[in-house]
Design an enzyme around this catalytic site. Structure first.
Site, PDB file in Angstrom:
ATOM      1  N   HIS A  16     -28.788 -38.585  25.460  1.00  0.00           N
ATOM      2  CA  HIS A  16     -27.746 -37.624  25.878  1.00  0.00           C
ATOM      3  C   HIS A  16     -28.498 -36.059  26.027  1.00  0.00           C
ATOM      4  O   HIS A  16     -28.532 -35.472  25.061  1.00  0.00           O
ATOM      5  CB  HIS A  16     -26.746 -37.368  24.421  1.00  0.00           C
ATOM      6  CG  HIS A  16     -25.648 -36.821  24.337  1.00  0.00           C
ATOM      7  ND1 HIS A  16     -24.224 -36.873  23.809  1.00  0.00           N
ATOM      8  CD2 HIS A  16     -25.374 -35.330  24.679  1.00  0.00           C
ATOM      9  CE1 HIS A  16     -23.598 -36.157  24.385  1.00  0.00           C
ATOM     10  NE2 HIS A  16     -24.014 -35.096  24.679  1.00  0.00           N
ATOM     11  N   ASP A 138     -21.307 -36.494  35.476  1.00  0.00           N
ATOM     12  CA  ASP A 138     -20.519 -36.228  34.574  1.00  0.00           C
ATOM     13  C   ASP A 138     -19.424 -35.318  35.144  1.00  0.00           C
ATOM     14  O   ASP A 138     -19.443 -34.811  36.144  1.00  0.00           O
ATOM     15  CB  ASP A 138     -21.511 -35.181  33.576  1.00  0.00           C
ATOM     16  CG  ASP A 138     -20.629 -34.776  32.271  1.00  0.00           C
ATOM     17  OD1 ASP A 138     -19.968 -35.532  31.765  1.00  0.00           O
ATOM     18  OD2 ASP A 138     -21.110 -33.405  31.764  1.00  0.00           O
ATOM     19  N   GLY A 170     -17.311 -31.043  27.755  1.00  0.00           N
ATOM     20  CA  GLY A 170     -16.599 -30.132  27.729  1.00  0.00           C
ATOM     21  C   GLY A 170     -15.498 -30.033  26.711  1.00  0.00           C
ATOM     22  O   GLY A 170     -15.849 -30.502  25.941  1.00  0.00           O
ATOM     23  N   HIS A 197     -17.465 -37.640  25.533  1.00  0.00           N
ATOM     24  CA  HIS A 197     -17.894 -36.643  24.264  1.00  0.00           C
ATOM     25  C   HIS A 197     -16.414 -36.720  23.281  1.00  0.00           C
ATOM     26  O   HIS A 197     -15.177 -36.551  24.241  1.00  0.00           O
ATOM     27  CB  HIS A 197     -18.181 -35.272  24.795  1.00  0.00           C
ATOM     28  CG  HIS A 197     -19.220 -34.984  25.572  1.00  0.00           C
ATOM     29  ND1 HIS A 197     -19.934 -35.834  26.350  1.00  0.00           N
ATOM     30  CD2 HIS A 197     -20.290 -34.180  25.328  1.00  0.00           C
ATOM     31  CE1 HIS A 197     -20.837 -35.326  26.835  1.00  0.00           C
ATOM     32  NE2 HIS A 197     -21.305 -34.331  26.254  1.00  0.00           N
ATOM     33  N   GLU A 200     -16.091 -33.962  18.528  1.00  0.00           N
ATOM     34  CA  GLU A 200     -17.024 -33.030  18.230  1.00  0.00           C
ATOM     35  C   GLU A 200     -16.164 -31.639  18.127  1.00  0.00           C
ATOM     36  O   GLU A 200     -16.806 -31.016  17.023  1.00  0.00           O
ATOM     37  CB  GLU A 200     -17.472 -32.534  19.780  1.00  0.00           C
ATOM     38  CG  GLU A 200     -18.512 -31.513  19.643  1.00  0.00           C
ATOM     39  CD  GLU A 200     -19.319 -31.189  20.851  1.00  0.00           C
ATOM     40  OE1 GLU A 200     -20.357 -30.465  21.056  1.00  0.00           O
ATOM     41  OE2 GLU A 200     -18.716 -31.584  22.027  1.00  0.00           O
ATOM     42  N   ASP A 278     -29.276 -33.093  23.723  1.00  0.00           N
ATOM     43  CA  ASP A 278     -28.113 -32.421  24.231  1.00  0.00           C
ATOM     44  C   ASP A 278     -28.445 -31.356  25.396  1.00  0.00           C
ATOM     45  O   ASP A 278     -28.273 -31.909  26.510  1.00  0.00           O
ATOM     46  CB  ASP A 278     -26.861 -31.684  23.163  1.00  0.00           C
ATOM     47  CG  ASP A 278     -25.721 -31.750  23.722  1.00  0.00           C
ATOM     48  OD1 ASP A 278     -25.363 -32.065  24.799  1.00  0.00           O
ATOM     49  OD2 ASP A 278     -24.953 -31.324  22.808  1.00  0.00           O
TER      50      ASP A 278
END
Length: 340
Positions: A16, A138, A170, A197, A200, A278
């Protein structure tokens, strides 16, 4: 520390990583100088201060600005080379890296020259450092469903040994998950791997939707899933993998630094979980820092930390045969270089 010495020498995988977020302040400054000091970045300290943000909104602004400094195909090639050297210093033999096709499409540039530069730089970097990088196209969630469809179109066109799949990052609060169902279905049908994602900045329902609606193979972060037993059971039952990014979560304020991170709950539940840095340039961290945090804050024994390093290989999109070969590589030449 003996454990960290072992880890540094061990061929590792990281899953990631965002190319745009890998740019350290020094790399930003080099790009800013070449471009005539855009965005008010006319001294080095302003490049450093760009990353002195608070909260998730501040992070979004920081990575947006960093992305704007990647203007030309040569800039992307430079970023690939810089990232490969960072990974080599940590003994990372393999990385799956997000590159934002969504931002390139938003800028309305021709994708092909950028991808050609990335692909050429990937080959050159592997020859020079021994680090194998593979790519995930992405998309930016807040851009919406139609831009994601165009990311999928391009990922299908570019699908090769270097581009393995698609993902969405995002702000997960802005566009509902079900908007992306058609795009994920097309990506799967084309043989692309998928990641999302989720969990989060939103609750466990976001993780559930990513699994049940999108059938994502890996979930980035998944923090809030740890508080929902049913979602944890769903992750286990489907074999969905989780990318945990402890330092990122602390820097963006979605996890309270110094407290027990959900990665511990994921590990204890027997889920397929790994750790990654990340956006290491933005957060000033490395994969080795992530492993140190597992031990120092989250109660992992040295043996469990090494087990987590093994998990990363199993969570990758590599075939079993490829994993077996890469895990047996000798330590990279610069793996004992200081700093990270």
């Amino acid at each position: 520390m003996k454990m960290m010495e072992q880890l540094r020498a061990l061929p590792k995988a990281e899953l990631h990583l965002h190319l745009e977020g890998s740019l350290a302040p020094e790399a930003l400054w080099r790009l800013a100088q070449q471009q005539g000091f855009p965005l008010g970045l006319d001294i080095f300290d302003k490049c450093k201060n760009l990353y002195a943000f608070e909260g998730f909104g501040g992070f979004i602004q920081a990575i947006k600005t960093a992305s704007q400094l990647l203007q030309t195909p040569a800039d992307y090639a430079f970023a690939v080379s810089e990232l490969a050297r960072q990974l080599q210093r940590q003994g990372v033999a393999y990385a799956e890296v997000f590159v934002s096709l969504g931002i390139l499409l938003w800028r309305k540039v021709e994708i092909a020259p950028y991808w050609e530069a990335i692909e050429a730089a990937t080959r050159t970097a592997e020859a020079a450092t021994g680090v194998r990088m593979r790519w995930l196209g992405d998309a930016v969630r807040q851009f919406g469903a139609e831009p994601f469809e165009r990311v999928v179109d391009w990922a299908i066109k570019l699908q090769s040994s270097f581009l393995l799949g698609v993902g969405i990052g995002g702000d997960e609060t802005l566009v509902p998950t079900d908007a992306f169902v058609p795009g994920f279905a097309r990506a799967r049908a084309a043989g692309l791997h998928t990641t999302m994602h989720a969990g989060e900045t939103m609750g466990p329902a976001s993780v559930r939707e990513a699994i049940e609606l999108l059938h994502a193979e890996r979930i980035g972060h998944a923090l809030t899933a740890a508080g929902d037993r049913a979602v944890m059971e769903l992750i286990a039952a489907t074999g969905t993998k989780i990318d945990s990014c402890q330092i990122s979560n602390a820097k963006t304020g979605v996890w309270a630094a110094g407290t027990r991170h959900p990665v511990r709950a994921f590990f204890e539940a027997g889920l397929q979980v790994s750790v990654s840095s990340d956006d290491p340039g933005i957060f000033g961290c490395s994969l080795l820092d992530e492993y140190a945090l597992l031990h120092e804050v989250n109660g992992f024994t040295p043996a469990e930390v090494l087990q987590m390093a093994g998990n990363a290989w199993e969570c990758s999109f590599l075939s079993a045969a490829e994993r077996s070969v890469l895990r047996l590589l000798p330590p990279l030449a610069a793996a004992d270089a200081g700093g990270d």
